[in-house]
Scaffold this motif. Structure first.
Motif, PDB file in Angstrom:
ATOM      1  N   ILE A  62       3.371  31.131  -1.705  1.00 42.67           N
ATOM      2  CA  ILE A  62       3.760  30.032  -0.823  1.00 42.67           C
ATOM      3  C   ILE A  62       4.536  30.526   0.391  1.00 42.67           C
ATOM      4  O   ILE A  62       4.295  30.072   1.504  1.00 42.67           O
ATOM      5  CB  ILE A  62       4.566  28.969  -1.610  1.00 42.67           C
TER       6      ILE A  62
ATOM      7  N   VAL B   6      13.386  25.538  -1.525  1.00 41.33           N
ATOM      8  CA  VAL B   6      12.367  24.827  -2.293  1.00 41.33           C
ATOM      9  C   VAL B   6      13.070  23.914  -3.292  1.00 41.33           C
ATOM     10  O   VAL B   6      14.139  24.253  -3.802  1.00 41.33           O
ATOM     11  CB  VAL B   6      11.403  25.787  -3.021  1.00 41.33           C
TER      12      VAL B   6
ATOM     13  N   SER C  96       3.858  30.073   4.620  1.00 41.83           N
ATOM     14  CA  SER C  96       4.741  29.089   5.247  1.00 41.83           C
ATOM     15  C   SER C  96       4.879  29.324   6.749  1.00 41.83           C
ATOM     16  O   SER C  96       4.558  30.393   7.263  1.00 41.83           O
ATOM     17  CB  SER C  96       6.128  29.162   4.601  1.00 41.83           C
TER      18      SER C  96
ATOM     19  N   TYR D 240      16.975  15.934  -0.608  1.00 41.35           N
ATOM     20  CA  TYR D 240      16.430  17.257  -0.272  1.00 41.35           C
ATOM     21  C   TYR D 240      16.464  17.480   1.241  1.00 41.35           C
ATOM     22  O   TYR D 240      16.845  18.557   1.712  1.00 41.35           O
ATOM     23  CB  TYR D 240      15.008  17.397  -0.816  1.00 41.35           C
TER      24      TYR D 240
ATOM     25  N   PHE E  76      14.070  29.658   3.172  1.00 46.25           N
ATOM     26  CA  PHE E  76      12.904  28.969   2.617  1.00 46.25           C
ATOM     27  C   PHE E  76      13.344  28.176   1.389  1.00 46.25           C
ATOM     28  O   PHE E  76      13.061  28.546   0.256  1.00 46.25           O
ATOM     29  CB  PHE E  76      11.815  29.984   2.261  1.00 46.25           C
TER      30      PHE E  76
END
Length: 105
Positions: free
Chosen positions: A6, A26, A10, A70, A24
């Motif tokens: 992933i 998640v 990205s 988030y 990054f």
């Protein structure tokens, strides 16, 4: 999920390849509700909805309250980095820093 690669798919990876450290974040696969299996939900969504016509805002299972939390977290990560006087740098021994950082050039 290393098999998904992933990170290197990205938007952040283009910056990393230019030697710019990147965050990054998640959301992970944990739930406060033992009846919910986030990993199974994600895998089902990826197989049945991802990049499909039914991948829309009306699909079942969207948790907008969790999405707001988030989004705040990601915003605060970026804001915190932007408020530092020192520029971001690679951690010692970081794989991407060793391959793309200034010392690798």
């Amino acid at each position: 999920m290393p098999q998904e690669v992933i990170f290197i798919r990205s938007d952040q990876y283009s910056f990393v390849k230019q030697g710019i450290p990147s965050m990054f974040p998640v959301p992970g696969f944990k739930s406060d509700d033992p009846k919910i299996d986030p990993k199974a939900l994600f895998e089902n969504w990826e197989q049945t909805r991802y990049h499909q016509p039914q991948d829309d805002m009306e699909q079942p299972g969207l948790d907008f309250d969790a999405a707001v939390k988030y989004a705040r977290f990601v915003f605060l990560c970026g804001w915190t980095v932007s408020q530092q006087t020192e520029r971001p740098h690679w951690n010692s021994g970081d794989f991407f820093g060793e391959h793309y950082g200034k010392s690798a050039r």
